[in-house]
Design a protein around this motif. Structure first.
Motif, PDB file in Angstrom:
ATOM      1  N   ARG A  48      32.788  41.944  47.116  1.00 29.11           N
ATOM      2  CA  ARG A  48      33.243  43.291  47.461  1.00 29.11           C
ATOM      3  C   ARG A  48      34.709  43.471  47.078  1.00 29.11           C
ATOM      4  O   ARG A  48      35.561  42.694  47.475  1.00 29.11           O
ATOM      5  N   ILE A  49      34.966  44.531  46.300  1.00 28.42           N
ATOM      6  CA  ILE A  49      36.317  44.904  45.909  1.00 28.42           C
ATOM      7  C   ILE A  49      36.530  46.335  46.397  1.00 28.42           C
ATOM      8  O   ILE A  49      35.811  47.233  45.973  1.00 28.42           O
ATOM      9  N   GLY A  50      37.485  46.540  47.271  1.00 30.52           N
ATOM     10  CA  GLY A  50      37.696  47.888  47.786  1.00 30.52           C
ATOM     11  C   GLY A  50      36.549  48.317  48.680  1.00 30.52           C
ATOM     12  O   GLY A  50      35.827  47.500  49.245  1.00 30.52           O
ATOM     13  N   GLU A  51      36.359  49.636  48.794  1.00 30.37           N
ATOM     14  CA  GLU A  51      35.327  50.161  49.689  1.00 30.37           C
ATOM     15  C   GLU A  51      33.933  50.138  49.080  1.00 30.37           C
ATOM     16  O   GLU A  51      32.955  49.844  49.754  1.00 30.37           O
ATOM     17  N   HIS A  52      33.816  50.492  47.800  1.00 31.38           N
ATOM     18  CA  HIS A  52      32.489  50.649  47.207  1.00 31.38           C
ATOM     19  C   HIS A  52      32.222  49.721  46.030  1.00 31.38           C
ATOM     20  O   HIS A  52      31.088  49.585  45.619  1.00 31.38           O
ATOM     21  N   GLY A  53      33.250  49.137  45.468  1.00 29.69           N
ATOM     22  CA  GLY A  53      33.081  48.354  44.257  1.00 29.69           C
ATOM     23  C   GLY A  53      32.595  46.940  44.503  1.00 29.69           C
ATOM     24  O   GLY A  53      32.825  46.350  45.551  1.00 29.69           O
ATOM     25  N   LEU A  54      31.889  46.421  43.542  1.00 29.04           N
ATOM     26  CA  LEU A  54      31.457  45.034  43.520  1.00 29.04           C
ATOM     27  C   LEU A  54      31.853  44.459  42.171  1.00 29.04           C
ATOM     28  O   LEU A  54      31.854  45.166  41.166  1.00 29.04           O
ATOM     29  N   GLU A  55      32.199  43.198  42.145  1.00 35.99           N
ATOM     30  CA  GLU A  55      32.487  42.512  40.895  1.00 35.99           C
ATOM     31  C   GLU A  55      31.685  41.227  40.850  1.00 35.99           C
ATOM     32  O   GLU A  55      31.294  40.681  41.886  1.00 35.99           O
ATOM     33  N   ARG A  56      31.464  40.761  39.653  1.00 37.61           N
ATOM     34  CA  ARG A  56      30.725  39.518  39.451  1.00 37.61           C
ATOM     35  C   ARG A  56      31.702  38.357  39.539  1.00 37.61           C
ATOM     36  O   ARG A  56      32.700  38.308  38.830  1.00 37.61           O
ATOM     37  N   GLY A  57      31.436  37.443  40.446  1.00 37.87           N
ATOM     38  CA  GLY A  57      32.287  36.269  40.616  1.00 37.87           C
ATOM     39  C   GLY A  57      31.514  35.005  40.304  1.00 37.87           C
ATOM     40  O   GLY A  57      30.329  34.895  40.612  1.00 37.87           O
ATOM     41  N   ARG A  58      32.206  34.066  39.683  1.00 33.61           N
ATOM     42  CA  ARG A  58      31.577  32.784  39.353  1.00 33.61           C
ATOM     43  C   ARG A  58      32.382  31.665  40.010  1.00 33.61           C
ATOM     44  O   ARG A  58      33.549  31.462  39.689  1.00 33.61           O
ATOM     45  N   PRO A  59      31.766  30.960  40.958  1.00 31.16           N
ATOM     46  CA  PRO A  59      32.476  29.844  41.594  1.00 31.16           C
ATOM     47  C   PRO A  59      32.841  28.776  40.572  1.00 31.16           C
ATOM     48  O   PRO A  59      32.139  28.581  39.577  1.00 31.16           O
ATOM     49  N   LEU A  60      33.944  28.090  40.831  1.00 30.82           N
ATOM     50  CA  LEU A  60      34.343  26.992  39.958  1.00 30.82           C
ATOM     51  C   LEU A  60      33.292  25.885  40.030  1.00 30.82           C
ATOM     52  O   LEU A  60      32.662  25.688  41.073  1.00 30.82           O
ATOM     53  N   PRO A  61      33.069  25.161  38.925  1.00 30.93           N
ATOM     54  CA  PRO A  61      31.997  24.147  38.894  1.00 30.93           C
ATOM     55  C   PRO A  61      32.128  23.084  39.978  1.00 30.93           C
ATOM     56  O   PRO A  61      31.134  22.632  40.534  1.00 30.93           O
ATOM     57  N   GLU A  62      33.355  22.702  40.303  1.00 25.60           N
ATOM     58  CA  GLU A  62      33.540  21.643  41.302  1.00 25.60           C
ATOM     59  C   GLU A  62      33.566  22.180  42.736  1.00 25.60           C
ATOM     60  O   GLU A  62      33.703  21.427  43.687  1.00 25.60           O
ATOM     61  N   GLN A  63      33.396  23.479  42.893  1.00 27.96           N
ATOM     62  CA  GLN A  63      33.471  24.127  44.203  1.00 27.96           C
ATOM     63  C   GLN A  63      32.246  23.823  45.060  1.00 27.96           C
ATOM     64  O   GLN A  63      31.116  23.946  44.600  1.00 27.96           O
ATOM     65  N   GLN A  64      32.478  23.462  46.316  1.00 28.50           N
ATOM     66  CA  GLN A  64      31.391  23.258  47.270  1.00 28.50           C
ATOM     67  C   GLN A  64      30.947  24.631  47.795  1.00 28.50           C
ATOM     68  O   GLN A  64      31.788  25.461  48.139  1.00 28.50           O
ATOM     69  N   PRO A  65      29.645  24.919  47.852  1.00 31.37           N
ATOM     70  CA  PRO A  65      29.176  26.244  48.259  1.00 31.37           C
ATOM     71  C   PRO A  65      29.532  26.631  49.693  1.00 31.37           C
ATOM     72  O   PRO A  65      29.666  27.800  50.002  1.00 31.37           O
TER      73      PRO A  65
END
Length: 122
Positions: A48-65
């Protein structure tokens, strides 16, 4: 520039196939927005970006979920190029798993820049 809608909403007769496709895409986006698929810790996320926007995010490969905040990079929904450096995103900002229906809500697809000094930590 191509017109998205070829007639007024009050017109009579059948809907033009191009208009019907746009209406179907918009309806699918609204459905996905209201009932997001849960993010399982794998794959891209809708952030969620702002009130209505969504963006595609990609976790870093070494990131724990299960890490909070989650380290990720915002990427363009179509070209998959990075739009930002590494950001720290609170789990409260994750809308769900990324689906292609969300692309209509992104800043990148609309040709707008992301807000300056974007902070996803809260």
């Amino acid at each position: 520039m191509t017109a998205r809608f070829r007639r007024c909403g009050h017109g009579s007769g059948p809907v033009h196939p191009g208009d019907q496709k746009a209406v179907a895409e918009f309806t699918a986006m609204l459905t996905a927005r209201q009932r997001p698929a849960p993010w399982t810790g794998r794959g891209d996320v809708a952030v969620r970006i702002g009130e209505h926007g969504l963006e595609r995010g990609r976790p870093l490969p070494e990131q724990q979920p299960d890490a909070d905040p989650l380290a990720l990079v915002l990427i363009h929904p179509d070209t998959e190029t990075a739009l930002t450096g590494t950001l720290h995103c609170a789990h409260a900002r994750i809308h769900g798993a990324w689906t292609t229906q969300y692309r209509l809500l992104t800043h990148a697809l609309a040709g707008r820049d992301l807000p300056a000094g974007i902070d996803l930590s809260t």
